[in-house]
Design a protein around this motif. Structure first.
Motif, short mmCIF file in Angstrom:
data_model
loop_
_atom_site.label_atom_id
_atom_site.label_comp_id
_atom_site.label_asym_id
_atom_site.label_seq_id
_atom_site.Cartn_x
_atom_site.Cartn_y
_atom_site.Cartn_z
N GLY A 87 0.52 -1.12 -0.22
CA GLY A 87 -0.33 0.12 -0.17
C GLY A 87 0.89 1.50 -0.37
O GLY A 87 0.63 2.30 -0.62
N TYR A 88 1.75 1.15 1.03
CA TYR A 88 2.76 2.35 0.96
C TYR A 88 3.21 2.53 -0.15
O TYR A 88 3.87 3.78 -0.93
CB TYR A 88 3.56 2.44 2.41
CG TYR A 88 4.76 1.56 2.73
CD1 TYR A 88 4.89 0.35 2.67
CD2 TYR A 88 6.13 1.98 1.74
CE1 TYR A 88 5.71 -0.71 2.99
CE2 TYR A 88 6.94 0.80 2.20
CZ TYR A 88 6.62 -0.29 2.48
OH TYR A 88 7.53 -1.23 2.38
N MET B 138 1.23 4.53 -2.80
CA MET B 138 1.46 5.59 -2.28
C MET B 138 2.74 6.22 -3.00
O MET B 138 2.66 7.45 -3.13
CB MET B 138 1.65 5.89 -0.33
CG MET B 138 0.78 7.34 -0.33
SD MET B 138 -0.62 7.96 -0.30
CE MET B 138 -0.32 9.57 -1.88
N GLN B 139 4.05 6.25 -2.69
CA GLN B 139 5.50 6.94 -2.96
C GLN B 139 5.15 7.04 -4.55
O GLN B 139 5.02 7.62 -5.08
CB GLN B 139 5.93 5.90 -2.43
CG GLN B 139 6.76 5.88 -1.08
CD GLN B 139 7.70 5.19 -0.82
OE1 GLN B 139 7.86 3.42 -1.12
NE2 GLN B 139 8.58 5.18 -0.12
N LEU C 297 2.93 9.07 -5.85
CA LEU C 297 3.12 10.58 -5.61
C LEU C 297 4.84 11.81 -6.66
O LEU C 297 4.67 12.19 -6.09
CB LEU C 297 3.90 10.76 -4.12
CG LEU C 297 2.92 10.63 -2.66
CD1 LEU C 297 3.68 10.17 -1.43
CD2 LEU C 297 2.23 12.23 -3.07
N PRO D 198 -3.88 10.32 0.48
CA PRO D 198 -3.21 8.72 1.56
C PRO D 198 -4.80 7.95 1.70
O PRO D 198 -5.12 6.91 2.02
CB PRO D 198 -2.60 9.48 2.56
CG PRO D 198 -2.78 10.16 2.42
CD PRO D 198 -2.84 11.08 1.13
N LEU E 166 -6.88 6.22 -0.92
CA LEU E 166 -5.93 5.43 -1.41
C LEU E 166 -6.27 4.08 -0.63
O LEU E 166 -6.59 3.09 -1.46
CB LEU E 166 -4.22 5.36 -0.98
CG LEU E 166 -3.71 4.73 -1.58
CD1 LEU E 166 -3.69 3.64 -3.21
CD2 LEU E 166 -1.96 5.15 -1.63
N TYR E 167 -6.11 4.65 1.13
CA TYR E 167 -6.58 2.97 1.95
C TYR E 167 -8.30 2.83 1.21
O TYR E 167 -8.19 1.99 1.14
CB TYR E 167 -6.37 3.65 2.79
CG TYR E 167 -7.12 2.31 3.92
CD1 TYR E 167 -6.51 1.80 4.53
CD2 TYR E 167 -8.24 2.65 4.63
CE1 TYR E 167 -7.09 0.65 5.19
CE2 TYR E 167 -8.26 1.49 5.38
CZ TYR E 167 -7.89 0.77 6.05
OH TYR E 167 -7.83 -0.20 6.54
N VAL F 265 2.52 -5.18 9.42
CA VAL F 265 1.32 -3.97 8.95
C VAL F 265 1.09 -4.31 7.52
O VAL F 265 -0.44 -4.14 7.36
CB VAL F 265 2.13 -2.51 9.82
CG1 VAL F 265 2.05 -1.94 8.72
CG2 VAL F 265 1.76 -2.78 10.94
N SER F 266 2.18 -4.25 6.85
CA SER F 266 2.03 -4.24 5.49
C SER F 266 1.44 -5.43 3.93
O SER F 266 1.99 -5.98 4.31
CB SER F 266 3.24 -3.18 4.41
OG SER F 266 4.14 -2.27 4.96
N LYS F 267 0.52 -4.64 3.78
CA LYS F 267 -0.46 -5.83 2.02
C LYS F 267 0.46 -5.77 1.39
O LYS F 267 0.64 -4.25 1.34
CB LYS F 267 -1.54 -5.96 2.85
CG LYS F 267 -1.67 -6.29 4.31
CD LYS F 267 -3.71 -6.13 4.31
CE LYS F 267 -5.08 -6.54 5.39
NZ LYS F 267 -4.53 -5.52 5.81
N TYR G 239 -0.47 -5.87 -2.48
CA TYR G 239 -1.98 -6.44 -3.86
C TYR G 239 -1.70 -6.20 -5.31
O TYR G 239 -0.33 -5.70 -5.30
CB TYR G 239 -2.57 -4.25 -3.60
CG TYR G 239 -3.12 -4.04 -2.32
CD1 TYR G 239 -4.42 -4.45 -2.01
CD2 TYR G 239 -2.46 -3.54 -1.12
CE1 TYR G 239 -4.56 -4.06 -0.50
CE2 TYR G 239 -2.74 -3.12 0.11
CZ TYR G 239 -4.38 -3.40 0.50
OH TYR G 239 -4.76 -3.15 1.41
#
Lengths: 108, 223
Positions: free
Chosen positions: A29-30, A33-34, A37, A48, A51-52, A72-74, A76
């Motif tokens: 996910g992050y 986001m990067q 950006l 964000p 996005l979520y 924490v991170s999934k 996708y």
């Protein structure tokens, strides 16, 4: 049915389009986001929070799937359904642009 | 021997305006307080508790997500939005340095109000049911139909239960139906700049009604 939920109607909104495109290869996910950006010339801004929620909606609609999770991170990735929707959308957007360009070109 | 002096943090309290009605107002106030050197540490009931801290320039944003997973906060942090505090795992406050791109996509900021309204919809419905049952009990206990069927003790009991349900339901309605309607208005694009006043009047009116009912019941002066 919420008004803004256009996934089931066959048309992808801008956020959904960018996020599907970003996930033709698996990403966190992050990392999505990067990547968003860094989209050139700031023509798009996907927040964000949006996005979520969009990730979750696309998973619910079967266009994305979670293929792994590390803490924490999934991670996708796009599904075959998602891929064909993305291709349709690219074709649709290309046709829109071609139509507009032809008209604008004839004015010059 | 001298006991070491405990240094307590200097705190102050601010009354919240109610996010449903005055979100912009509260977020701007937080930004102003941060610039004056006050950092939000807790939201307790109707209060915000702030602690003395070095002055910082921040902008604040609110989002509504029902029990999000940690990934949510991670994605927000990647985009420069630091999680400050959450209220009841539903309402999430973020801060960022001025100039950080919005936490929402363009055209998407009002979608969050639909989520917020949905969170209040069910509690508002239940409060209405409680309120309606209470009102019916109070009204029915005075009708000849019920009076002919039950004796005085039962009627008084029905009346009392009805009264308690009216007060309970009425109070619950203020904290569920009012925010729900405000979020519905926001979701359909109203800015709610001036309607804050309308809501303050409605809030005071509801409070006055409940006060009147309690007073009337206690003094037994009739409705």
């Amino acid at each position: 049915m919420p008004r803004h939920d256009s996934i089931s109607l066959g048309e992808l909104n801008d956020s959904q389009f960018y996020i599907l495109a970003a996930l033709v290869q698996p990403r966190h996910g992050y990392a999505v986001m990067q990547l968003l950006l860094e989209v050139p010339n700031q023509m798009v801004h996907i927040g964000p929070a949006t996005l979520y929620t969009t990730l979750h909606k696309l998973v619910d609609a079967g266009l994305l799937e979670r293929c792994a999770s590390e803490g924490v991170s999934k991670v996708y990735v796009i599904t075959p359904d998602g891929y064909s929707r993305l291709e349709n959308e690219i074709a649709r957007k290309r046709a829109m642009v071609a139509f507009a360009e032809q008209l604008v070109g004839s004015m010059r | 021997m001298r006991t070491p002096q405990r240094i307590l943090p200097i705190t102050r309290r601010e009354i919240r305006s109610g996010l449903a009605f005055a979100e912009e107002h509260d977020l701007q106030r937080l930004a102003r307080l941060a610039a004056e050197g006050w950092r939000l540490v807790e939201i307790r009931g109707l209060y915000m508790v702030l602690e003395k801290a070095p002055p910082e320039q921040f902008v604040f944003a609110i989002d509504y997500q029902a029990t999000p997973d940690p990934e949510y906060f991670e994605v927000c942090a990647t985009a420069g939005w630091t999680h400050v505090i959450s209220v009841e795992q539903h309402i999430h406050l973020f801060c960022a340095v001025p100039g950080t791109p919005s936490i929402f996509s363009a055209n998407d900021a009002i979608v969050k109000y639909e989520r917020a309204a949905r969170m209040f919809a069910r509690p508002a419905l239940w409060s209405s049911v409680v309120f309606a049952v209470g009102i019916s009990a109070v009204l029915l206990s005075g009708t000849t139909w019920l009076v002919s069927k039950f004796d005085d003790g039962v009627l008084t009991a029905i009346d009392l239960v009805g009264f308690i349900l009216v007060i309970l339901g009425g109070t619950m309605l203020i904290f569920t139906a009012l925010p729900w309607s405000a979020y519905r208005l926001r979701a359909s694009g109203y800015a709610l700049q001036w309607s804050r006043l309308v809501y303050a009047v409605v809030f005071a009116g509801c409070g006055a009604c409940i006060g009147y009912f309690v007073g009337a019941y206690i003094t037994n002066a009739g409705w």
